[in-house]
Design a protein around this motif. Structure first.
Motif, mmCIF file in Angstrom:
data_model
loop_
_atom_site.group_PDB
_atom_site.id
_atom_site.type_symbol
_atom_site.label_atom_id
_atom_site.label_comp_id
_atom_site.label_asym_id
_atom_site.label_seq_id
_atom_site.Cartn_x
_atom_site.Cartn_y
_atom_site.Cartn_z
ATOM 1 N N LEU A 34 33.913 -8.249 -42.537
ATOM 2 C CA LEU A 34 34.691 -9.439 -42.194
ATOM 3 C C LEU A 34 36.189 -9.173 -42.300
ATOM 4 O O LEU A 34 36.975 -9.620 -41.463
ATOM 5 N N VAL A 35 36.587 -8.438 -43.326
ATOM 6 C CA VAL A 35 38.004 -8.120 -43.498
ATOM 7 C C VAL A 35 38.480 -7.159 -42.413
ATOM 8 O O VAL A 35 39.591 -7.289 -41.893
ATOM 9 N N MET A 36 37.643 -6.192 -42.038
ATOM 10 C CA MET A 36 38.020 -5.263 -40.976
ATOM 11 C C MET A 36 38.198 -5.983 -39.643
ATOM 12 O O MET A 36 39.004 -5.576 -38.807
ATOM 13 N N ALA A 37 37.453 -7.072 -39.442
ATOM 14 C CA ALA A 37 37.572 -7.835 -38.205
ATOM 15 C C ALA A 37 38.858 -8.640 -38.160
ATOM 16 O O ALA A 37 39.299 -9.039 -37.087
ATOM 17 N N ASP A 223 18.136 -10.416 -43.061
ATOM 18 C CA ASP A 223 18.505 -11.289 -41.947
ATOM 19 C C ASP A 223 19.883 -11.900 -42.195
ATOM 20 O O ASP A 223 20.051 -12.740 -43.076
ATOM 21 N N ILE A 224 20.869 -11.455 -41.426
ATOM 22 C CA ILE A 224 22.198 -12.080 -41.479
ATOM 23 C C ILE A 224 22.563 -12.631 -40.095
ATOM 24 O O ILE A 224 23.736 -12.759 -39.745
ATOM 25 N N SER A 225 21.525 -12.960 -39.317
ATOM 26 C CA SER A 225 21.764 -13.485 -37.972
ATOM 27 C C SER A 225 22.515 -14.813 -38.013
ATOM 28 O O SER A 225 23.128 -15.207 -37.019
ATOM 29 N N TRP A 226 22.476 -15.495 -39.157
ATOM 30 C CA TRP A 226 23.192 -16.765 -39.284
ATOM 31 C C TRP A 226 24.710 -16.576 -39.228
ATOM 32 O O TRP A 226 25.452 -17.553 -39.082
ATOM 33 N N LEU A 227 25.181 -15.329 -39.296
ATOM 34 C CA LEU A 227 26.619 -15.067 -39.146
ATOM 35 C C LEU A 227 27.039 -14.986 -37.676
ATOM 36 O O LEU A 227 28.233 -15.016 -37.370
ATOM 37 N N LYS A 228 26.066 -14.885 -36.769
ATOM 38 C CA LYS A 228 26.381 -14.819 -35.340
ATOM 39 C C LYS A 228 27.092 -16.095 -34.902
ATOM 40 O O LYS A 228 26.716 -17.196 -35.298
ATOM 41 N N GLY A 229 28.111 -15.910 -34.080
ATOM 42 C CA GLY A 229 28.875 -17.044 -33.590
ATOM 43 C C GLY A 229 30.126 -17.323 -34.383
ATOM 44 O O GLY A 229 31.013 -18.059 -33.933
ATOM 45 N N GLY A 234 40.119 -14.212 -33.372
ATOM 46 C CA GLY A 234 39.767 -13.717 -32.051
ATOM 47 C C GLY A 234 38.562 -12.816 -32.004
ATOM 48 O O GLY A 234 38.092 -12.457 -30.933
ATOM 49 N N PHE A 235 38.048 -12.398 -33.162
ATOM 50 C CA PHE A 235 36.866 -11.543 -33.190
ATOM 51 C C PHE A 235 35.633 -12.431 -33.335
ATOM 52 O O PHE A 235 35.497 -13.168 -34.319
ATOM 53 N N SER A 263 30.889 -7.335 -31.388
ATOM 54 C CA SER A 263 31.516 -8.352 -30.549
ATOM 55 C C SER A 263 31.459 -7.887 -29.098
ATOM 56 O O SER A 263 31.647 -6.709 -28.810
ATOM 57 N N ARG A 264 31.184 -8.809 -28.191
ATOM 58 C CA ARG A 264 31.065 -8.440 -26.778
ATOM 59 C C ARG A 264 32.410 -8.093 -26.154
ATOM 60 O O ARG A 264 32.467 -7.480 -25.105
ATOM 61 N N SER A 265 33.489 -8.515 -26.759
ATOM 62 C CA SER A 265 34.822 -8.302 -26.183
ATOM 63 C C SER A 265 35.633 -7.362 -27.036
ATOM 64 O O SER A 265 35.991 -7.680 -28.168
ATOM 65 N N ALA A 266 35.937 -6.187 -26.479
ATOM 66 C CA ALA A 266 36.725 -5.212 -27.237
ATOM 67 C C ALA A 266 38.135 -5.692 -27.476
ATOM 68 O O ALA A 266 38.761 -5.355 -28.468
ATOM 69 N N SER A 267 38.673 -6.501 -26.563
ATOM 70 C CA SER A 267 40.058 -6.934 -26.704
ATOM 71 C C SER A 267 40.248 -7.858 -27.893
ATOM 72 O O SER A 267 41.353 -8.038 -28.382
ATOM 73 N N SER A 268 39.163 -8.463 -28.375
ATOM 74 C CA SER A 268 39.293 -9.425 -29.456
ATOM 75 C C SER A 268 39.777 -8.797 -30.748
ATOM 76 O O SER A 268 40.358 -9.457 -31.586
ATOM 77 N N ALA A 269 39.512 -7.488 -30.952
ATOM 78 C CA ALA A 269 39.925 -6.854 -32.192
ATOM 79 C C ALA A 269 41.253 -6.119 -32.033
ATOM 80 O O ALA A 269 41.703 -5.457 -32.949
ATOM 81 N N GLY A 270 41.861 -6.215 -30.852
ATOM 82 C CA GLY A 270 43.136 -5.551 -30.625
ATOM 83 C C GLY A 270 44.308 -6.444 -30.964
ATOM 84 O O GLY A 270 44.161 -7.627 -31.269
ATOM 85 N N TYR A 271 45.498 -5.877 -30.924
ATOM 86 C CA TYR A 271 46.726 -6.635 -31.181
ATOM 87 C C TYR A 271 47.774 -6.149 -30.198
ATOM 88 O O TYR A 271 47.980 -4.943 -30.030
#
Length: 305
Positions: A34-37, A223-229, A234-235, A263-271
């Motif tokens: 979570l922190v890396m995101a 099971d940590i699927s509850w974290l999805k969404g 932006g990530f 994450s489906r979008s690579a740009s979300s983790a960029g700056y």
């Protein structure tokens, strides 16, 4: 402590009722991801979270995130990549060859691994442990026996709790607590909070000459699927995978966990730098950077139409 193991202890062979389902949860591996995101400030807001996500963040966000500062990178490592082969190879190198993470074409993934290996200050003795079955007969398990005069362990009576608590000392400075429980299949993510409450209970030293406990070999998907969404900075977490392993024997213990957020979008983790910025050339040991520039839009290179 991150490492509290709730297992069946045997100071003497006693009847054991229906066993709860074995569970585990590595808070450090999850929060590292979570922190890396969100590396900018690691502040996670639960405003847009689901009920389960909000409960998780409300319970752990501040303290668990701060605990990461006390854990070395060698204990909780991470990788951010858009290459699934690199990620799965990295997991395999860390002992988790079966993660099989897929990353969409424009996606990005964060992988984390927690690996804590400890040795008892003095190894215990291997011992068969027998438990009486409900309805007759006995089950026997590979176990470990520790003696007060030989091994580094302490026993405690816990106030307003039905069972004693045992603390095993390790050569690495970690403490491993063992305490029986009547908890039946509580949610995995509640385990760290439950362990914290157990450690916070008033207790006093108790005289036990020996303690015996079953050896443990555990490998499971959590099971940590509850974290999805969950979306932060932006990530967006579109896939969440977690695996754990635990070994507890006469020589020591090892706790391992692997977590992947995709994450489906690579740009979300960029700056993207959008304001004037400094360009600083520096080498360790210098008192001042020998060259510094402030690059404003007047010197940014424009695209050729």
């Amino acid at each position: 402590m991150w490492l509290l193991m709730a297992v069946f202890l045997s100071v003497s062979a006693v009847a054991v009722e229906a066993k709860p389902r074995s569970q585990a949860f590595c808070l450090a591996a999850v929060f590292k991801g979570l922190v890396m995101a969100n590396p900018s400030d690691a502040v996670w807001s639960p405003k847009s979270a689901t009920k389960d996500q909000r409960a998780f963040l409300d319970r752990y966000n501040g303290a668990a995130r701060q605990d990461l500062l006390l854990l070395p990178d060698t204990l909780v490592s991470a990788l951010v990549t858009t290459d699934k082969d690199l990620l799965n190879s990295w997991f395999a190198e860390h002992g988790f060859p079966d993660m099989n993470i897929r990353i969409p074409g424009k996606g990005i993934a964060i992988g984390t691994v927690f690996d804590l290996l400890v040795d008892w200050q003095v190894p215990g003795k291997k011992k068969e442990i027998y438990f009486e079955r409900e309805g007759g007969g006995y089950d026997h398990y590979q176990g470990v026996e520790m003696e007060k005069e030989v091994n580094a362990f302490s026993g405690f009576e816990v106030q307003n709790y039905n069972y004693p608590m045992f603390r095993l000392e390790t050569r690495q400075g970690w403490q491993v607590y063992l305490v029986e429980t009547d908890d039946q299949n509580i949610p995995d993510s509640h385990l760290p909070a439950r362990a914290r409450s157990l450690l916070a209970m008033p207790r006093q030293l108790a005289h036990y000459e020996k303690v015996s406990f079953p050896a443990v070999v555990m490998s499971a998907s959590v099971d940590i699927s509850w974290l999805k969404g969950l979306e932060v900075a932006g990530f967006g977490i579109d896939e969440a995978v977690k695996k754990i392993r635990l070994r507890l024997d006469d020589k020591g213990a090892r706790a391992e966990s692997a977590v992947a957020f995709v994450s489906r979008s690579a740009s979300s983790a960029g700056y993207t730098i959008r304001r004037p910025f400094y360009v600083i050339f520096y080498k360790d040991g210098l008192n001042f950077p020998p060259f510094v520039a402030l690059a404003a839009p007047d010197v940014w290179v424009k695209s050729v139409q």
